[in-house]
Design a protein around this motif. Sequence first.
Motif, mmCIF file in Angstrom:
data_model
loop_
_atom_site.group_PDB
_atom_site.id
_atom_site.type_symbol
_atom_site.label_atom_id
_atom_site.label_comp_id
_atom_site.label_asym_id
_atom_site.label_seq_id
_atom_site.Cartn_x
_atom_site.Cartn_y
_atom_site.Cartn_z
ATOM 1 N N PRO B 35 39.503 48.973 30.101
ATOM 2 C CA PRO B 35 39.637 47.456 30.470
ATOM 3 C C PRO B 35 40.448 47.233 31.920
ATOM 4 C CG PRO B 35 41.067 48.232 29.017
ATOM 5 C CD PRO B 35 39.895 49.253 28.930
ATOM 6 N N ARG B 36 41.139 48.619 32.295
ATOM 7 C CA ARG B 36 42.163 48.683 33.519
ATOM 8 C C ARG B 36 41.102 48.279 34.671
ATOM 9 N NH1 ARG B 36 45.427 53.915 33.402
ATOM 10 N NH2 ARG B 36 43.387 54.897 32.819
ATOM 11 N N ILE B 37 39.713 48.755 34.656
ATOM 12 C CA ILE B 37 38.816 48.820 35.906
ATOM 13 C C ILE B 37 38.830 47.069 36.233
ATOM 14 C CG2 ILE B 37 36.582 49.032 36.792
ATOM 15 C CD1 ILE B 37 36.437 51.553 35.070
ATOM 16 N N GLU B 38 38.635 46.492 35.341
ATOM 17 C CA GLU B 38 38.371 44.978 35.360
ATOM 18 C C GLU B 38 39.498 44.274 36.091
ATOM 19 O OE1 GLU B 38 35.460 43.515 35.230
ATOM 20 O OE2 GLU B 38 36.482 41.817 35.899
ATOM 21 N N ALA B 39 40.703 44.649 35.422
ATOM 22 C CA ALA B 39 41.951 44.105 35.816
ATOM 23 C C ALA B 39 42.286 44.742 37.282
ATOM 24 C CB ALA B 39 43.039 44.621 34.792
ATOM 25 N N THR B 40 41.904 45.793 37.504
ATOM 26 C CA THR B 40 42.252 46.381 38.945
ATOM 27 C C THR B 40 41.295 45.395 39.747
ATOM 28 O OG1 THR B 40 42.620 48.235 37.906
ATOM 29 C CG2 THR B 40 42.772 48.438 40.356
ATOM 30 N N ASN B 41 40.317 45.471 39.403
ATOM 31 C CA ASN B 41 39.337 44.658 40.463
ATOM 32 C C ASN B 41 39.827 43.303 40.886
ATOM 33 O OD1 ASN B 41 36.789 44.600 41.877
ATOM 34 N ND2 ASN B 41 35.663 43.665 40.113
ATOM 35 N N GLU B 42 40.240 42.935 39.686
ATOM 36 C CA GLU B 42 40.808 41.471 39.953
ATOM 37 C C GLU B 42 42.036 41.426 40.943
ATOM 38 O OE1 GLU B 42 40.114 38.324 37.961
ATOM 39 O OE2 GLU B 42 38.510 39.541 37.700
ATOM 40 N N LEU B 43 42.687 42.602 41.014
ATOM 41 C CA LEU B 43 43.874 42.684 41.976
ATOM 42 C C LEU B 43 43.304 42.846 43.238
ATOM 43 C CD1 LEU B 43 46.662 44.444 39.680
ATOM 44 C CD2 LEU B 43 46.621 42.008 40.335
ATOM 45 N N LEU B 44 42.169 43.355 43.468
ATOM 46 C CA LEU B 44 41.764 43.817 44.890
ATOM 47 C C LEU B 44 41.159 42.524 45.655
ATOM 48 C CD1 LEU B 44 39.985 47.185 44.132
ATOM 49 C CD2 LEU B 44 41.971 46.874 45.444
ATOM 50 N N PRO B 45 41.134 42.560 46.854
ATOM 51 C CA PRO B 45 40.861 41.315 47.543
ATOM 52 C C PRO B 45 39.545 40.854 47.357
ATOM 53 C CG PRO B 45 41.075 43.338 49.164
ATOM 54 C CD PRO B 45 41.579 43.524 47.736
ATOM 55 N N GLY B 46 38.427 41.733 47.079
ATOM 56 C CA GLY B 46 36.985 41.364 46.774
ATOM 57 C C GLY B 46 36.014 40.924 47.911
ATOM 58 N N THR B 47 36.471 41.639 49.284
ATOM 59 C CA THR B 47 35.966 41.270 50.338
ATOM 60 C C THR B 47 34.720 42.586 50.673
ATOM 61 O OG1 THR B 47 37.654 42.888 51.447
ATOM 62 C CG2 THR B 47 37.621 40.271 51.795
ATOM 63 N N ASN B 48 34.735 43.466 49.658
ATOM 64 C CA ASN B 48 33.714 44.208 49.803
ATOM 65 C C ASN B 48 33.536 44.863 51.453
ATOM 66 O OD1 ASN B 48 33.177 44.447 47.223
ATOM 67 N ND2 ASN B 48 31.924 42.640 47.130
ATOM 68 N N CYS B 49 34.571 45.052 51.988
ATOM 69 C CA CYS B 49 34.258 45.438 53.612
ATOM 70 C C CYS B 49 33.860 46.870 53.651
ATOM 71 C CB CYS B 49 35.679 45.106 54.242
ATOM 72 S SG CYS B 49 37.188 46.221 53.547
ATOM 73 N N GLY B 50 34.301 47.736 52.859
ATOM 74 C CA GLY B 50 34.041 49.093 53.067
ATOM 75 C C GLY B 50 34.968 49.845 53.773
ATOM 76 N N ALA B 51 36.212 49.194 54.015
ATOM 77 C CA ALA B 51 37.294 50.113 54.919
ATOM 78 C C ALA B 51 37.861 51.381 54.297
ATOM 79 C CB ALA B 51 38.525 49.136 55.296
ATOM 80 N N CYS B 52 37.884 50.952 52.840
ATOM 81 C CA CYS B 52 38.348 52.381 52.086
ATOM 82 C C CYS B 52 37.464 53.533 52.122
ATOM 83 C CB CYS B 52 38.690 51.674 50.910
ATOM 84 S SG CYS B 52 37.400 51.080 50.003
ATOM 85 N N GLY B 53 36.200 53.196 52.406
ATOM 86 C CA GLY B 53 35.260 54.306 52.177
ATOM 87 C C GLY B 53 34.588 54.228 51.104
ATOM 88 N N GLN B 54 34.644 53.353 50.248
ATOM 89 C CA GLN B 54 33.813 53.043 48.903
ATOM 90 C C GLN B 54 32.875 52.009 49.299
ATOM 91 O OE1 GLN B 54 34.196 55.189 46.490
ATOM 92 N NE2 GLN B 54 35.889 56.061 47.708
ATOM 93 N N PRO B 55 31.780 51.739 48.598
ATOM 94 C CA PRO B 55 30.851 50.953 48.901
ATOM 95 C C PRO B 55 31.170 49.582 48.377
ATOM 96 C CG PRO B 55 29.878 52.339 47.339
ATOM 97 C CD PRO B 55 31.295 52.798 47.575
ATOM 98 N N GLY B 56 32.074 49.476 47.892
ATOM 99 C CA GLY B 56 32.717 47.863 47.497
ATOM 100 C C GLY B 56 33.943 47.895 46.754
ATOM 101 N N CYS B 57 34.447 46.855 46.267
ATOM 102 C CA CYS B 57 35.957 46.700 45.557
ATOM 103 C C CYS B 57 35.661 47.360 44.178
ATOM 104 C CB CYS B 57 36.302 45.353 45.491
ATOM 105 S SG CYS B 57 36.912 44.696 47.416
ATOM 106 N N LEU B 58 34.696 47.002 43.443
ATOM 107 C CA LEU B 58 34.602 47.416 42.038
ATOM 108 C C LEU B 58 34.503 49.223 41.926
ATOM 109 C CD1 LEU B 58 34.505 46.748 39.227
ATOM 110 C CD2 LEU B 58 31.999 46.658 39.152
ATOM 111 N N PRO B 59 33.754 49.880 42.973
ATOM 112 C CA PRO B 59 33.676 51.077 42.818
ATOM 113 C C PRO B 59 35.122 51.772 43.363
ATOM 114 C CG PRO B 59 31.817 50.370 44.151
ATOM 115 C CD PRO B 59 32.563 49.287 43.989
#
Lengths: 446, 280
Positions: B35-59
């Motif tokens: 359940p922490r994945i969902e909760a963490t995702n909620e806290l992320l900005p949700g722009t899916n910009c890819g600046a972190c090197g991941q394909p999006g905020c959920l990954p």
Amino acid sequence: MEAFRFLRRNFEHGVHPAHHKQQTENLPIQRVPFGKDYLMPLGQHIGVPAQAVVTAGEKVRRGQLIAKPGGFVSTGLHSPVTGTVKTVGDFRGVDGRFAPAIEIEADPFATQQVDVNAAIDWRSLSLEEFIEAVQMAGIVGMGGAAFPAHVKLSVPDGVKIRHLLINGAECEPFLTTDHRLMLERPEALLEGAEIMRQKLGAEETVIGVEMNKPDAIEILKQHIKPDQPIRIVPLKVKYPQGAEKMMIKSVFDVEVPAGQLPRDVEVNVNNVGTIVAIADYFLRGMPLIERVVTVAGPGVTYPANLIVPLGTPVRDVVKFCGGLKPGSREIIMGGPMMGRPIASLDAPILKGCSGVLVFTEEQTARRKEYPCISCGRCLEACPYFLNPSRLARLSKSRMFDEMKDYHVFDCVECGCCTFACPSNIPIVQLIRTAKDDLTHRKEPEA
Amino acid sequence: MNSMLVAPAIMVGIGLFFGTILAIAQRFLKVDEDPRIEATNELLPGTNCGACGQPGCLPFAEKLVSGEVDPGQCTVSTDDNIEQIAEYLQVDAGRQEKLVARLRCSGGHLQANQIAEYLGFEGCRAAAVVSGGGKGCSWGCLGLADCERACTFDAIHMNANGLPQVDTEKCRACPDCVAACPRDLFELMPLSQNLYVQCNIPLAGEAAIQLCEVACDACGKCVADAAPGLITMQDNLPVIDYSSGGEPRPDAVFRCATHSIVWLEREQFQEQESRQARSG
């Protein structure tokens, strides 16, 4: 059915631009006087740039080899004038990028004549030697793409070329170089065709000429000897009739599948200019150091068909034609449909440059762009059956990667879609942009 | 009457049958998602910009929960958000230095030599494929705002001089502009890094100056004035190596005749605009 074959001599889609050839089609080919400075970029052809074999300060003779091929898909380069090599260094190219080139200063007292060599005995050459000779002579496709001619000649084992197709369509508006060559040098053309045909082992030569050049068709017919397996096929006047895949469809009614080459359907296609260049090399020993260029357009004082030594700055060519009329705004190298505008008059004439067209304010004014109304005219115009409107929309939204799903790399940038678009959307430019982004984009380090 | 009831009865029967199968599947084939994945995702900005090197905020959230990445690698979240995530997941925030995009060119309309007028449609890459645009310089900014259009965070705006101005507050160092620029002029660098080269011309001396007033002519004065090893000349351009250990000081830029190496104090182009005001 054979009687109705001519009815099928066509390809699907395409457009009918006004041909504007009346300006120069009746003007005989003239030679431009030699100027002072010549610039020979090493990458004038598609493929690997040539490698310079001369150094600054060296004296060169007209027709002397100045750069050797840098690889297999590369050709030799010869000095267009007798003179001195001024610099071997980087110069701004026609595409705006700095690339290596050889600058030659012509010797004002030289005769500038090629020592006409004895004819090369092409019959005794093996196919490999022939291909190497074509490569060293620097002969490339003269229709505009400048694809090295010897690469087309080297067919892999097991592939048989049955037809040699000579492209005399010249479907681009304004250009009349191939037309004039067919009228003025039919012997050279037919002899060159015979050399190519025998070396390729093809059964017959077919010369495709658009029907708006009846005089060329007539003259060629007169010059064909009865024992030569050459036939002339008049083609419908339609753009892009001169695109090799379209021409094969028109002449043989065979479609070349996407991603395949004409040799896969047993055809070898060459431009009229290329064939004449081959005849010049094997019969007179003259490598590719000059070409015929049409100088036309509403901005030119005296339009002309000219023999121009390669590397001549456009400035000199335009000056010879009486200069630019007031209000001249844009100079295009090549045809108006596929040519590229140049940013500077210092740009040299290259092997693939078939025309120098000058346009004024009136023709270059950008018409107001409207949103795409999904009328589908670009789809009906595209000879490669792509979806230009979708590609343009994706490019505008910067969704370049998605464009690969719509086969953006099958586009040859012929310009039919942009010509047909009633909303004045610069579709080809959007597609070019996307292609450049997909091939040159810098991937950020993760 | 009887025949009328057959159809509903069959439907109810089928419903019950498949319902039972679903109930059994739910009980025995259940996948436990953290359940922490969902909760963490909620806290992320949700722009899916890819600046972190991941394909999006959920990954990225999945990787966060599994501990493979630090919350600080999200350059878009505010500091508070990152603290929150770190606290929630009980991990170290792994704060990273703030990066911003910097343009390696300062030759706007006023400085760069213009040799032709580009008439095509607006777009740097579109101009770059047509004779390289109208500027004489083949390496500099084309000024047609591809980066402005590509920027996810509205951090880039063209200024009056035809150069993109990066709003360092809004810039989240996602690589959008780096990928969009046909001349590869954008570079992500730490905000704290003050010494910066604003030219990309690999020519030396007169050849460079002819193209642009503010071109680097590779005179090498900055190399001599900076701490040893800090600046080196590569391909006629100074390259600053912050990891060399030499202390970067503004002295290095004082003798630069063309102001192509700058000491950034405030916004990127303010310095330059004030210089124009002085000379004009």
